[in-house]
Design a protein around this motif. Structure first.
Motif, mmCIF file in Angstrom:
data_model
loop_
_atom_site.group_PDB
_atom_site.id
_atom_site.type_symbol
_atom_site.label_atom_id
_atom_site.label_comp_id
_atom_site.label_asym_id
_atom_site.label_seq_id
_atom_site.Cartn_x
_atom_site.Cartn_y
_atom_site.Cartn_z
ATOM 1 N N ILE A 147 0.670 -1.021 -0.266
ATOM 2 C CA ILE A 147 0.371 0.280 0.020
ATOM 3 C C ILE A 147 0.706 1.526 -0.029
ATOM 4 O O ILE A 147 2.245 1.187 1.260
ATOM 5 N N VAL A 150 -3.324 6.360 0.203
ATOM 6 C CA VAL A 150 -4.675 6.356 0.530
ATOM 7 C C VAL A 150 -4.777 7.664 -0.201
ATOM 8 O O VAL A 150 -6.125 8.166 0.439
ATOM 9 N N SER A 179 -7.246 1.826 -3.952
ATOM 10 C CA SER A 179 -7.205 2.079 -2.663
ATOM 11 C C SER A 179 -8.472 1.050 -1.448
ATOM 12 O O SER A 179 -7.848 1.034 -0.936
ATOM 13 N N GLU A 180 -9.410 1.514 -2.514
ATOM 14 C CA GLU A 180 -10.579 1.150 -1.865
ATOM 15 C C GLU A 180 -10.102 -0.458 -1.388
ATOM 16 O O GLU A 180 -11.207 -0.666 -0.670
ATOM 17 N N GLN A 182 -7.931 -2.208 -1.634
ATOM 18 C CA GLN A 182 -6.524 -2.355 -0.978
ATOM 19 C C GLN A 182 -7.061 -2.469 1.239
ATOM 20 O O GLN A 182 -6.699 -3.492 1.888
ATOM 21 N N LEU A 183 -7.430 -1.892 1.320
ATOM 22 C CA LEU A 183 -8.064 -1.050 2.457
ATOM 23 C C LEU A 183 -9.133 -1.789 2.887
ATOM 24 O O LEU A 183 -9.429 -2.741 4.128
ATOM 25 N N GLN A 184 -10.356 -2.216 2.288
ATOM 26 C CA GLN A 184 -11.016 -3.344 2.321
ATOM 27 C C GLN A 184 -10.691 -4.749 2.955
ATOM 28 O O GLN A 184 -11.308 -5.442 3.416
ATOM 29 N N LEU A 186 -7.317 -5.363 3.219
ATOM 30 C CA LEU A 186 -6.576 -5.609 5.053
ATOM 31 C C LEU A 186 -7.940 -5.742 5.818
ATOM 32 O O LEU A 186 -7.656 -6.584 6.524
ATOM 33 N N GLU A 187 -9.362 -5.079 6.219
ATOM 34 C CA GLU A 187 -9.813 -4.864 6.937
ATOM 35 C C GLU A 187 -10.969 -6.418 6.999
ATOM 36 O O GLU A 187 -10.795 -7.518 7.915
ATOM 37 N N ALA A 217 -3.804 4.834 8.175
ATOM 38 C CA ALA A 217 -4.242 3.936 7.885
ATOM 39 C C ALA A 217 -4.452 2.290 8.160
ATOM 40 O O ALA A 217 -5.285 2.293 7.988
ATOM 41 N N VAL A 218 -2.914 1.608 8.067
ATOM 42 C CA VAL A 218 -3.086 0.466 7.563
ATOM 43 C C VAL A 218 -3.189 0.148 9.449
ATOM 44 O O VAL A 218 -4.143 -1.315 9.352
ATOM 45 N N ARG A 221 -6.778 -0.266 10.577
ATOM 46 C CA ARG A 221 -7.382 -2.064 10.614
ATOM 47 C C ARG A 221 -6.489 -2.350 10.140
ATOM 48 O O ARG A 221 -6.714 -3.781 9.809
#
Ligand code: SF4
Ligand code: SF4
Length: 299
Positions: A147, A150, A179-180, A182-184, A186-187, A217-218, A221
């Motif tokens: 990542i 963000v 980005s969306e 990746q973060l989704q 990860l969560e 951000a990471v 999450r």
């Protein structure tokens, strides 16, 4: 680097024999990567497709590609030669989740023949949400997601395009989707108790100031480690950044950034950016002993 003191007891229990996550373990336990995943679904400006995925490997390295069957045979051959082999990773040469059949076929074969070996994979994260259930079903306990931003305006300077659901996206829109996802992803992984490390490539003038925000951000999450790696940019690697004269960070700049994130979460400092077919203890590369030709000749 991560030592017992930095990690919660539950995380420590999971990573203590993992050479990549425990400073102590990396002297005693070996890991190997198998290069079964040739395709990629995004373009990073620090990548040259002739080489291994630069998200996990040093630029300029070419690994020998294997079929899942060859990979499984290689894992058995290595495990019988190097008893400290505890971890098998898939990290390229492209993106493991842009090649899900090959990646998961490899895991399936290894889970059958060598069930004690821990599995890990690294990904750019674009397809991660779609595969979280499969990753969980194979008991994969470590996932690395690269990542680098963000903020899609920064992302547009790193990723010229992505290929997603049969369509090519460019610029800010591409970076936003990436980005969306990746973060989704990860969560979703951390909610299921699967350990996630985040890799970021530090690119001076582009995301260097921004990586503190990525770190926040990471962490929020559930990532348990953040590994900030320097951009290695040489014109002869033929990458967009290399050809444009984009420089990498100095050792002091890298350390200053790692220090400014240190209080936020565990930082990883001993990652060697191993090749996609690395074999052995960290800092040692025995891949040349285990060429396809050698492995197929072993019984
Ligand atoms: Fe290259 Fe890896 Fe980026 Fe794909 S994800 S473009 S293989 S560096
Ligand atoms: Fe471990 Fe880093 Fe090497 Fe991956 S690239 S095997 S995380 S040291």
């Amino acid at each position: 680097g991560a030592g017992q003191g930095d990690l919660s007891p539950e995380v420590w229990e999971k990573v203590k024999n993992h050479p990549c996550y425990s400073e102590e373990a990396h002297h005693h336990y070996a890991r190997m990567h198998v290069a079964v995943a040739p395709a990629c679904n995004i373009q990073c400006n620090y990548c040259n497709r002739k080489y291994d995925c630069a998200n996990e490997s040093r630029p300029g390295v070419v690994s020998e590609k294997l079929t899942p069957e060859q990979a499984a045979k290689k894992v058995l051959a290595v495990a019988s030669t190097i008893p400290q082999m505890t971890v098998l990773g898939i990290a390229g040469p492209g993106d493991p989740l842009a090649n899900p059949e090959k990646t998961f076929k490899t895991f399936e074969l290894i889970a059958k023949t060598a069930p004690d070996i821990k599995l890990c994979l690294s990904t750019n994260g674009l397809m991660l949400p779609d595969h979280v259930d499969t990753i969980q079903s194979f008991n994969v306990d470590h996932v690395t997601i690269t990542i680098n931003m963000v903020d899609p305006d920064i992302g547009a300077q790193i990723y010229p395009w992505i290929f997603y659901k049969n369509k090519r996206y460019k610029g800010r829109e591409a970076a936003q989707i990436l980005s969306e996802r990746q973060l989704q992803g990860l969560e979703m992984l951390t909610e299921r108790g699967i350990l996630c490390k985040v890799n970021s490539v530090m690119i001076p003038g582009i995301n260097d100031q921004h990586l503190v925000e990525v770190n926040r951000a990471v962490k929020s999450r559930g990532a348990f480690l953040h590994n900030i790696m320097p951009l290695i940019s040489a014109p002869e690697h033929g990458t967009v950044f290399g050809l444009n004269g984009q420089r990498g960070p100095s050792a002091q700049e890298l350390k200053a950034l790692q220090d400014s994130c240190e209080g936020e979460m565990n930082m990883m400092r001993h990652c060697r950016q191993c090749r996609a077919d690395a074999v052995g203890l960290l800092g040692e590369d025995r891949s040349a002993e285990f060429t396809t030709e050698n492995v197929m000749a072993m019984e």
